[in-house]
Design an enzyme around this catalytic site. Structure first.
Site, PDB file in Angstrom:
ATOM      1  N   ASN B 468       0.800  -1.231   0.000  1.00 50.60           N
ATOM      2  CA  ASN B 468       0.000   0.000   0.000  1.00 50.60           C
ATOM      3  C   ASN B 468       0.829   1.276   0.000  1.00 50.60           C
ATOM      4  OD1 ASN B 468      -2.153  -1.874   0.375  1.00 50.60           O
ATOM      5  ND2 ASN B 468      -1.706  -1.838   2.558  1.00 50.60           N
ATOM      6  N   HIS B 469       2.059   1.174  -0.450  1.00 52.33           N
ATOM      7  CA  HIS B 469       2.898   2.369  -0.587  1.00 52.33           C
ATOM      8  C   HIS B 469       2.916   2.727  -2.072  1.00 52.33           C
ATOM      9  CE1 HIS B 469       5.049   0.596   3.168  1.00 52.33           C
ATOM     10  NE2 HIS B 469       3.929   1.214   3.486  1.00 52.33           N
ATOM     11  N   ILE B 470       2.000   3.601  -2.452  1.00 52.20           N
ATOM     12  CA  ILE B 470       1.745   3.872  -3.871  1.00 52.20           C
ATOM     13  C   ILE B 470       2.679   4.996  -4.318  1.00 52.20           C
ATOM     14  CG2 ILE B 470      -0.052   4.335  -5.566  1.00 52.20           C
ATOM     15  CD1 ILE B 470      -2.063   3.923  -3.139  1.00 52.20           C
TER      16      ILE B 470
END
Lengths: 179, 531
Positions: B468-470
């Site tokens: 979830n580290h975009i």
């Protein structure tokens, strides 16, 4: 008077060291004879009988009555009581002999027992469409079995920093020395 | 305001947007924040968690609004087109996705900004570590970060001052982990976290609820809604349930002038602004920019480089779990406390991904119990086996550094629309060999660690999980021909458009992105104030 929604867990954790033996002790000795189940009415499985069956299958004398009531209602909604009634009759037939109970838990009766255990231990059972239905959280038997060393997630586990020390364990098997 | 509705318009009320808004409003600017999702309350999320059946699904308590669907692994909002699913979770609500996070607040290493010049791969940032150091410190103070003193532990990112709070004590398990690994060639460090080790900023000290994800019930852990509260107190206007569908420009296509947004019933509104800050995460920002096509900007907003939506990165992770040879009692204290940092940097980065490993501090009570019931255990035997396993079962996961590759991208879907008729994000993504080589090395490290800890029932999970580290989708660079924003996070094409998001990252590093997002957001605010 406070009306906290989850007082039992909090109270329990607050005085865990003193209360643990009381909470964990009333387990039926599974290898021995358990209390025979009372006779059933002609059909159905009333709440009292469901609780008696739950005690026999889990080996726990004290089960949370509110959770039991909800679990019973969920099983009624899922048309799941018939399988539990068959399980009841099998356990009743064992006459309190735990070895005989174990022998009776095969096929559909084993599946019914697993459903009972999932509800009481995990606090959820499978619904009709693959969804899970909640039965309980704070009162589950998995939480009770580990209450001396696993704080229930979302509840404060003790004074800040408590986690730096190993827990004070209850008189329950753990098979090993934490140090 | 010169006839405009607001001096500054911020799109997205997550941590980054709220921090920009707070700093600017505190300096007297008129600031408006538009947020696609609703306002939510901590107590509602806590109740939803306790009454939920899948306690391991961190998105489950955050029920999406019908008008603002959100990223989930199981839902159909994200349209997957690539060789590998880009598994991403994000919350569309006031506060954003830091409602649930591990609160790990690492700084990047100086080398992370110079990947191309040091190792010949990826890209360099147009700014170096030194440009961010002061902002890292400010961000740590804004979020409330507890971390080790540099005299006790050198985390590799030079700092001029101590963390605002001392580190929380490590759990008993983390202490054993650090002791054994540090004696055997690994380097285990105390993780800096945005979690209070004392009363800080009006919030309490962590008391180990072990529920950082999906929700800290007592707000000892920072979440982005806190800067929404501060921004509004400073005079900013926050409009929830407002989905921005287009950014508008002047007729020359040079300056941005405002946005159009939809209310939940589909009614369209327009708001004009002198400066616009896009802070709606690395998927929604490029989607919005590409949706903002016009006659004068046929490739979309800020997209003369054709880099908007490209270079999508994450920290793919592989995992392992095993039974330690003694009870160590995971699940006591915060959910994550220490990391193996030996492999965050080194010459190997020319060949394979750098990585950070982290020990999870959660008890697998559900998983263990369910498996034992399925095996047919009950009664005293079941209880004893639950206890034996839960006290020993540990899991380790990792972040692998991914490179910015133009083919990994997000675009607005043509076919798939959400309930408001807005395009869903469509993602083309794959895992490159650089990451796969790093993952192989991690699996070897896992084997070695399991052996050191006397692990049994060692179970590897080599399938890459999203974290979830975009990052990367509005990439930062000096050259307007191959990047979207400059070193100040300002659009190359539109001088009054800024982007506050990990979407500007030119490299992924090996650590959680939030602290760097926060540092850049504060720097943007100062840039806007400087005119």
């Amino acid at each position: 008077m406070t009306t906290s929604r989850h007082p039992s867990r909090r109270d329990f954790l607050a005085g865990s060291a003193a209360l643990l033996p009381l909470m964990l002790a009333p387990r039926l000795a599974m290898a021995q004879r358990t209390n025979p189940l009372p006779a059933l009415p002609a059909d159905g499985l009333p709440l009292e009988a469901f609780m008696a069956l739950s005690r026999a299958v889990t080996g726990q004398e004290r089960l949370d009555p509110a959770m039991g009531e909800r679990f019973h209602a969920v099983l009624i909604a899922l048309n799941g009581l018939e399988a539990q009634r068959a399980l009841y009759l099998a356990v009743e037939g064992a006459g309190g002999d735990e070895t005989a109970v174990g022998r009776a838990l095969v096929g559909p009766r084993l599946e019914a027992a697993k459903l009972l255990l999932r509800g009481w231990y995990l606090g959820r059972v499978a619904g009709r469409d693959g969804d899970e239905i909640l039965v309980g959280y704070e009162q589950t038997l998995m939480a009770r079995a580990t209450a001396d060393f696993v704080p229930l997630p979302s509840y404060c586990g003790g004074v800040p920093g408590y986690w730096a020390e190993p827990p004070r364990l209850a008189d329950m098997p753990l098979d090993g020395d934490p140090t | 305001m010169s006839g405009r509705d607001t001096d500054v318009l911020v799109v997205g009320a997550g941590m980054a947007g709220n921090m920009v808004a707070h700093r600017l409003a505190a300096q007297g600017l008129s600031v408006t924040i538009l947020e696609a999702g609703p306002r939510i309350s901590r107590w509602q999320i806590v109740e939803a968690f306790r009454n939920g059946t899948d306690k391991g699904d961190f998105m489950a308590p955050y029920v999406a609004s019908s008008h603002a669907d959100q990223g989930t692994v199981t839902g159909d909002y994200i349209v997957q087109r690539g060789a590998y699913p880009y598994q991403v979770q994000y919350i569309r609500a006031v506060g954003g996705t830091t409602w649930h996070w591990a609160a790990a607040a690492w700084r990047f290493l100086p080398a992370d900004f110079e990947l191309r010049s040091r190792y010949g791969v990826g890209r360099d940032w147009p700014i170096g570590y030194h440009a961010l150091e002061a902002y890292y410190q400010q961000a740590e103070e804004e979020l409330g970060v507890a971390g080790p003193s540099p005299e006790d532990e050198d985390l590799g990112s030079p700092r001029r001052a101590d963390y605002p709070m001392p580190a929380l004590p490590l759990s008993y398990m983390d202490q054993q982990f650090a002791r054994l690994l540090n004696a055997n060639g690994f380097r285990v460090a105390t993780e800096p976290v945005a979690r209070n080790s004392r009363v800080y900023d009006g919030r309490p000290q962590c008391c180990g609820n072990n529920n950082c994800m999906p929700i800290c019930p007592i707000a000892a852990q920072y979440s982005g809604n806190m800067h929404a509260i501060k921004a509004e107190a400073a005079g900013a206007r926050l409009i929830p349930d407002a989905t921005v569908v287009a950014v508008e420009t002047d007729t020359g296509g040079r300056e941005v002038t405002g946005v159009r947004y939809l209310l939940p019933d589909g009614t369209e509104r327009r708001i004009t602004a002198g400066t616009i800050v896009l802070a709606a995460n690395g998927i929604e920002i490029p989607k919005l920019m590409l949706m903002s096509r016009s006659e004068i900007l046929p490739n979309g907003l800020g997209n003369s480089s054709d880099m908007v939506g490209r270079n999508l990165m994450d920290h793919p992770g592989v995992g392992v779990s095993f039974l330690w040879d003694r009870p160590v009692f995971p699940g006591r204290g915060p959910q994550e406390m220490s990391s193996v940092i030996s492999l965050r940097d080194g010459p190997f980065r020319s060949q394979m991904a750098a990585r950070k490993l982290h020990l999870g501090n959660t008890a697998d009570l559900q998983g263990v119990t369910e498996a034992l019931i399925d095996r047919g255990l009950r009664g005293a035997e079941l209880d004893a086996e639950i206890r034996r396993r839960v006290a020993r079962k540990v899991s380790i996961n990792c972040f692998l550094e991914q490179l910015p590759l133009p083919e990994n991208r997000v675009v607005p879907s043509v076919e798939h629309l959400d309930a408001l008729g807005v395009p869903k994000p469509e993602i083309t993504y794959a895992i490159e060999d650089y990451v796969r080589a790093g993952a192989e090395a991690v699996l070897s490290d896992y084997r070695r660690i399991a052996d050191l800890l006397g692990g049994t029932e060692v179970t590897f999970n080599p399938r890459f999980a999203g974290n979830n580290h975009i990052m990367g989708t509005t990439i930062m660079g000096d050259d307007p021909r191959d990047s979207v924003v400059d070193g100040d996070c300002r659009s190359h094409d539109h001088p009054n458009l800024f982007i506050a998001s990990s979407s500007v990252f030119a490299s992924a590093s090996t650590v959680n992105s939030s602290l760097t997002i926060a540092a850049l957001a504060l720097r943007i605010a100062d840039e806007v104030l400087a005119g």
